[in-house]
Design a protein around this motif. Structure first.
Motif, short mmCIF file in Angstrom:
data_model
loop_
_atom_site.label_atom_id
_atom_site.label_comp_id
_atom_site.label_asym_id
_atom_site.label_seq_id
_atom_site.Cartn_x
_atom_site.Cartn_y
_atom_site.Cartn_z
N ALA A 106 23.34 22.32 20.26
CA ALA A 106 22.19 23.18 20.55
C ALA A 106 22.24 24.46 19.70
O ALA A 106 21.22 24.90 19.14
N ALA A 107 23.44 25.04 19.58
CA ALA A 107 23.57 26.25 18.76
C ALA A 107 23.23 25.97 17.30
O ALA A 107 22.54 26.76 16.63
N LEU A 108 23.68 24.82 16.79
CA LEU A 108 23.40 24.47 15.40
C LEU A 108 21.92 24.14 15.20
O LEU A 108 21.35 24.42 14.13
N ALA A 134 40.37 20.87 30.94
CA ALA A 134 39.65 19.68 30.46
C ALA A 134 39.34 18.74 31.61
O ALA A 134 40.17 18.50 32.48
N GLY A 135 38.11 18.22 31.60
CA GLY A 135 37.68 17.25 32.60
C GLY A 135 36.98 16.08 31.92
O GLY A 135 36.84 16.06 30.69
N PRO A 136 36.51 15.12 32.68
CA PRO A 136 35.89 13.92 32.10
C PRO A 136 34.68 14.23 31.21
O PRO A 136 34.42 13.51 30.25
N ALA A 137 33.94 15.30 31.54
CA ALA A 137 32.72 15.59 30.79
C ALA A 137 32.89 16.74 29.81
O ALA A 137 31.92 17.14 29.15
N SER A 138 34.10 17.29 29.68
CA SER A 138 34.30 18.51 28.89
C SER A 138 33.88 18.34 27.44
O SER A 138 33.12 19.15 26.89
N ALA A 139 34.40 17.32 26.77
CA ALA A 139 34.11 17.14 25.34
C ALA A 139 32.63 16.91 25.11
O ALA A 139 32.05 17.47 24.17
N GLU A 140 32.01 16.11 25.96
CA GLU A 140 30.58 15.83 25.80
C GLU A 140 29.75 17.10 25.99
O GLU A 140 28.81 17.36 25.24
N LEU A 141 30.09 17.89 26.99
CA LEU A 141 29.34 19.12 27.24
C LEU A 141 29.52 20.11 26.10
O LEU A 141 28.55 20.74 25.64
N CYS A 142 30.75 20.26 25.61
CA CYS A 142 30.98 21.14 24.47
C CYS A 142 30.19 20.68 23.25
O CYS A 142 29.61 21.50 22.52
N SER A 143 30.16 19.37 23.03
CA SER A 143 29.42 18.83 21.90
C SER A 143 27.94 19.15 22.00
O SER A 143 27.30 19.55 21.02
N HIS A 144 27.37 19.00 23.20
CA HIS A 144 25.94 19.30 23.39
C HIS A 144 25.65 20.78 23.19
O HIS A 144 24.63 21.15 22.58
N LEU A 175 30.59 18.07 14.00
CA LEU A 175 29.39 18.33 13.21
C LEU A 175 28.63 17.04 12.98
O LEU A 175 29.08 16.16 12.26
N SER A 176 27.45 16.92 13.58
CA SER A 176 26.65 15.70 13.42
C SER A 176 26.03 15.65 12.03
O SER A 176 25.83 16.68 11.37
N GLY A 177 25.68 14.46 11.58
CA GLY A 177 25.16 14.27 10.23
C GLY A 177 23.91 15.05 9.94
O GLY A 177 23.71 15.56 8.83
N LEU A 199 26.21 30.71 23.44
CA LEU A 199 27.58 30.76 22.91
C LEU A 199 28.57 31.17 24.00
O LEU A 199 29.72 30.70 24.01
N ASP A 200 28.15 32.05 24.92
CA ASP A 200 29.01 32.40 26.04
C ASP A 200 29.32 31.17 26.89
O ASP A 200 30.47 30.96 27.32
N LEU A 201 28.30 30.36 27.14
CA LEU A 201 28.52 29.12 27.90
C LEU A 201 29.50 28.20 27.19
O LEU A 201 30.38 27.60 27.82
N LEU A 202 29.33 28.08 25.87
CA LEU A 202 30.25 27.25 25.10
C LEU A 202 31.67 27.78 25.22
O LEU A 202 32.62 27.01 25.42
N GLY A 203 31.83 29.10 25.09
CA GLY A 203 33.15 29.69 25.20
C GLY A 203 33.79 29.46 26.56
O GLY A 203 34.99 29.15 26.66
N GLU A 204 32.99 29.57 27.61
CA GLU A 204 33.51 29.34 28.96
C GLU A 204 33.94 27.89 29.14
O GLU A 204 34.97 27.60 29.76
N GLU A 205 33.15 26.97 28.59
CA GLU A 205 33.49 25.55 28.73
C GLU A 205 34.75 25.20 27.95
O GLU A 205 35.59 24.41 28.41
N VAL A 206 34.92 25.81 26.77
CA VAL A 206 36.13 25.56 25.98
C VAL A 206 37.37 26.03 26.73
O VAL A 206 38.44 25.41 26.65
N GLU A 207 37.24 27.13 27.50
CA GLU A 207 38.38 27.69 28.21
C GLU A 207 38.68 26.97 29.53
O GLU A 207 39.77 27.13 30.09
N ARG A 208 37.74 26.20 30.03
CA ARG A 208 37.96 25.50 31.30
C ARG A 208 39.01 24.40 31.14
O ARG A 208 39.16 23.83 30.06
#
Length: 287
Positions: free
Chosen positions: A159-161, A145-155, A104-106, A134-143
């Protein structure tokens, strides 16, 4: 228990936390045919923040004891530490996003300031896109983990927030508030969440925000129907109710934790607002 504040170390066991494997972020499907009087789960606390996106169906939450109705294409935000209960649900489907503070960003923390809120309705044409996000977020969470996973989930979560923030600000501005009013309200909520246990004076918050006490109170009254002092007291006593229900702290300890030097002043304020003394409130909500 990760993300679990020490102030709740004596809380009852009905505290939901994320599974260790969730890496502090989880997306789950929401499917409930019916919830009624016979199968309502007891009120519980969250050790994480939560977005509840309802595609279809309707029902009612209780958030910190306050009823929050929801229907199709609505988003409910539940802050870490709030007491939640699905009181009623009919043919509900959707998604639930759960995440720890680290996600959660400030600039979005004001959306999770511990105050119960109404469910946000997705504007016409935006529900399908938000649902897909949100579907995209869910799919990424289930993939895996790769080098960009955390960054992509964060973005994706950011965006949802941001969408939720835009809907909330549009709701406020639709009631006649200006963007300046909305910004001041947002900064007040952030400051209140930081300082409510140590400072109960309206002038403190006005000074922190660089406005006069009159300007702050007029703006908050326009947006919420409540003055600065009333909103401060609301937040303090909301926390008091949580501590009375979900901890074994004494009244004196609760009063001190919430910034009262005198437990009798605390008890008087609580009874005046809640209609019963703290000990009677605790007894009435005994677990």
């Amino acid at each position: 228990m990760r993300g679990f504040s020490s102030m709740w170390s004596m809380a009852e066991p009905t505290v939901d936390d994320l599974p260790a494997a969730a890496d502090a972020l989880e997306v789950a499907h929401l499917d409930m045919e019916s919830i009624g009087d016979g199968d309502v789960r007891e009120p519980h606390r969250h050790a994480y923040h939560e977005l509840i996106w309802v595609r279809d169906g309707r029902g009612r939450h209780l958030i910190d004891g306050e009823p929050v109705e929801f229907g199709p294409q609505t988003l409910t935000l539940i802050a870490k530490g709030q007491v939640h209960q699905f009181e009623r649900a009919e043919d509900v489907s959707g998604l639930v996003v759960r995440f720890d503070d680290e996600w959660l960003s400030g600039s979005r923390r004001w959306l999770f300031t511990g105050q119960a809120c109404t469910a946000l309705h997705a504007p016409d044409g935006e529900a399908v896109r938000f649902d897909a996000l949100l579907d995209l977020l869910g799919e990424e969470v289930e993939r895996p983990a790769g080098p960009a996973s955390a960054e992509l989930c964060s973005h994706l979560l950011s965006a949802a927030l941001l969408w939720a923030q835009r809907w909330r600000e549009a709701e406020l501005e639709g009631g006649g508030a200006t963007s300046t009013d909305v910004h001041l309200h947002r900064k007040f909520l952030e400051t209140l969440e930081r300082d409510f246990t140590t400072n109960h004076e309206a002038r403190h918050y006005a000074a922190e925000l660089g406005v006069t006490t009159g300007t702050l109170s007029r703006t908050l009254t326009k947006l919420t129907g409540r003055t600065t002092k009333q909103l401060i007291l609301d937040r303090v006593l909301l926390e008091a109710a949580r501590l009375l229900r979900f901890s074994d702290l004494s009244i004196k300890e609760i009063a001190a934790r919430l910034g009262y030097s005198d437990q009798f002043a605390f008890s008087k304020a609580f009874k005046r607002r809640r209609g019963e003394a703290p000990l009677d409130f605790r007894a009435g909500h005994a677990r």
